[in-house]
Design an enzyme around this catalytic site. Structure first.
Site, mmCIF file in Angstrom:
data_model
loop_
_atom_site.group_PDB
_atom_site.id
_atom_site.type_symbol
_atom_site.label_atom_id
_atom_site.label_comp_id
_atom_site.label_asym_id
_atom_site.label_seq_id
_atom_site.Cartn_x
_atom_site.Cartn_y
_atom_site.Cartn_z
ATOM 1 N N SER A 152 8.464 38.547 48.472
ATOM 2 C CA SER A 152 9.207 37.375 47.988
ATOM 3 C C SER A 152 8.518 36.131 48.547
ATOM 4 C CB SER A 152 10.644 37.428 48.529
ATOM 5 O OG SER A 152 11.263 36.163 48.419
ATOM 6 N N TYR A 165 17.305 39.041 54.913
ATOM 7 C CA TYR A 165 16.395 39.095 53.763
ATOM 8 C C TYR A 165 15.033 38.488 54.134
ATOM 9 C CZ TYR A 165 14.860 38.644 48.881
ATOM 10 O OH TYR A 165 14.162 38.752 47.686
HETATM 11 P P1 NAD Z 1 17.779 43.696 40.977
HETATM 12 O O1 NAD Z 1 19.033 43.604 41.749
HETATM 13 O O2 NAD Z 1 17.843 43.809 39.503
HETATM 14 O O3 NAD Z 1 16.858 44.880 41.499
HETATM 15 C C1 NAD Z 1 16.996 45.524 42.725
HETATM 16 C C2 NAD Z 1 16.998 47.010 42.449
HETATM 17 O O4 NAD Z 1 16.978 47.731 43.685
HETATM 18 C C3 NAD Z 1 18.272 47.450 41.681
HETATM 19 O O5 NAD Z 1 17.893 48.266 40.593
HETATM 20 C C4 NAD Z 1 19.048 48.243 42.730
HETATM 21 O O6 NAD Z 1 19.828 49.282 42.161
HETATM 22 C C5 NAD Z 1 17.903 48.795 43.563
HETATM 23 N N1 NAD Z 1 18.364 49.219 44.886
HETATM 24 C C6 NAD Z 1 19.151 48.539 45.756
HETATM 25 N N2 NAD Z 1 19.365 49.263 46.858
HETATM 26 C C7 NAD Z 1 18.678 50.414 46.691
HETATM 27 C C8 NAD Z 1 18.513 51.582 47.479
HETATM 28 N N3 NAD Z 1 19.096 51.684 48.683
HETATM 29 N N4 NAD Z 1 17.755 52.598 46.997
HETATM 30 C C9 NAD Z 1 17.170 52.512 45.784
HETATM 31 N N5 NAD Z 1 17.299 51.417 44.982
HETATM 32 C C10 NAD Z 1 18.048 50.401 45.434
HETATM 33 O O7 NAD Z 1 16.949 42.386 41.381
HETATM 34 P P2 NAD Z 1 15.382 42.083 41.243
HETATM 35 O O8 NAD Z 1 15.259 40.610 41.259
HETATM 36 O O9 NAD Z 1 14.759 42.831 40.137
HETATM 37 O O10 NAD Z 1 14.834 42.621 42.642
HETATM 38 C C11 NAD Z 1 13.714 43.492 42.754
HETATM 39 C C12 NAD Z 1 12.898 43.118 43.965
HETATM 40 O O11 NAD Z 1 12.354 41.812 43.760
HETATM 41 C C13 NAD Z 1 13.716 43.053 45.262
HETATM 42 O O12 NAD Z 1 12.963 43.633 46.305
HETATM 43 C C14 NAD Z 1 13.873 41.560 45.483
HETATM 44 O O13 NAD Z 1 14.023 41.229 46.840
HETATM 45 C C15 NAD Z 1 12.569 41.051 44.921
HETATM 46 N N6 NAD Z 1 12.579 39.632 44.602
HETATM 47 C C16 NAD Z 1 13.374 39.145 43.601
HETATM 48 C C17 NAD Z 1 13.362 37.783 43.348
HETATM 49 C C18 NAD Z 1 14.219 37.166 42.278
HETATM 50 O O14 NAD Z 1 14.332 35.934 42.230
HETATM 51 N N7 NAD Z 1 14.806 37.934 41.387
HETATM 52 C C19 NAD Z 1 12.560 36.925 44.099
HETATM 53 C C20 NAD Z 1 11.766 37.459 45.095
HETATM 54 C C21 NAD Z 1 11.774 38.809 45.340
#
Ligand code: NAD
Length: 269
Positions: A152, A165
């Site tokens: 991130s 986080y």
């Molecule tokens: P999201 O909530 O759609 O995806 C997160 C996924 O992780 C979900 O499918 C959830 O079911 C899964 N998950 C959570 N806990 C889990 C566990 N214990 N075991 C297995 N799966 C688990 O949101 P996203 O934005 O797609 O996030 C994906 C990644 O991207 C994350 O690591 C997040 O920190 C990172 N990220 C997202 C953003 C953003 O703005 N969306 C920015 C920076 C980083």
């Protein structure tokens, strides 16, 4: 992209958002995909359906295969089972995408130990455990391999009220660099993508609220959030042979967020 067709990839947390987009993109590039999900089998099936449609929609004989694997990345036994299931099904795998992640908002002096531990155990410990088992698998099978951690912008930008986080993503940066250095000589490349604000379910607080979304956009030099597909394109590039000489790097995909928007106009002499 070069070198992806015929490979097998495990994507954690692939039933929504960025993980879903990465699974779909890798399938489109000809990878077999193992779709890990924690809770929603229906959402994981949607990922599978969309991925197979992209991979095979236009092709009569499509070699791409998929596997759904339920598992919680914070549980060691679930990860061991995941690696076994994917090895039984595909004979092995070549790419790990450590995508699963959660966040909890709370003032740092009030966060409970339990909540702090939970975020670390999914975002950082889970990524470490998946990486450990994957690297052991690569070495045992004498195959080269790729790990991509979904970090991130908060790998480097502090995020008040999201201490656990921020720490987890800072840790992911060092996990990436340390593993990259340790295994560079044994055919394993380890990189990270670092999304900025991205249109996905984790951001439900603002994605469907035009006012909040405009506030978010105002902090991004390019003036808009990113899409999950834009993150997936970068992950596919790093997983491909186009990135064969890249290891230990975090690629920020953030519309300029890490350039510090406040400095767009001069405010100090
Ligand atoms: P999201 O909530 O759609 O995806 C997160 C996924 O992780 C979900 O499918 C959830 O079911 C899964 N998950 C959570 N806990 C889990 C566990 N214990 N075991 C297995 N799966 C688990 O949101 P996203 O934005 O797609 O996030 C994906 C990644 O991207 C994350 O690591 C997040 O920190 C990172 N990220 C997202 C953003 C953003 O703005 N969306 C920015 C920076 C980083």
């Amino acid at each position: 992209m070069k070198g992806l067709a015929g490979k097998t990839a495990l994507v954690t947390g692939a039933s929504s958002g960025i993980g879903q987009a990465i699974a779909i993109r890798l399938a489109q590039e000809g990878c077999n995909i193992a779709i890990n999900y924690r809770k929603s089998a229906e959402e994981a099936e949607e990922t599978e359906e969309m991925a197979m449609q992209k991979a095979c929609g236009q092709v009569e004989e499509c070699g791409v295969q998929s596997l759904l694997i339920q598992g919680d990345v914070s549980q060691e036994e679930d990860i061991l089972e995941m690696v076994k299931a994917i090895t039984d099904c595909f004979g092995g795998f070549d790419i790990l995408i450590n995508n699963a992640g959660i966040q909890k908002e709370c003032a740092s002096h009030e966060i409970s130990t339990q909540d702090f531990d939970r975020v670390l155990s999914v975002n950082l410990r889970g990524a470490f455990l998946c990486a450990r088992e994957t690297i052991e698998h690569f070495l045992l099978q004498n195959r080269s391999g790729i790990i991509i951690n979904v970090s991130s912008v908060h790998e480097i930008i502090p995020r008040p009220s999201y201490l656990s986080y921020s720490i987890s993503k800072g840790g992911l940066g060092n996990l990436t660099r340390t593993l990259a250095l340790e295994y560079a000589g044994r055919g394993v490349r380890v990189n990270a993508i670092a999304p900025g604000a991205t249109h996905t379910p984790i951001n439900e607080a603002w994605v469907n609220d035009p006012k909040q979304k405009a506030i978010v956009a105002s902090h991004i030099p390019m003036g808009r959030p990113g899409t999950a597909e834009e993150m997936a394109a970068a992950a596919a590039f790093l997983a491909s042979d186009e990135a064969a000489y890249i290891t230990g790097q975090t690629l920020f995909i953030d519309g300029g967020l890490t350039l510090y928007a406040d400095f767009r106009e001069t405010w100090s002499a």
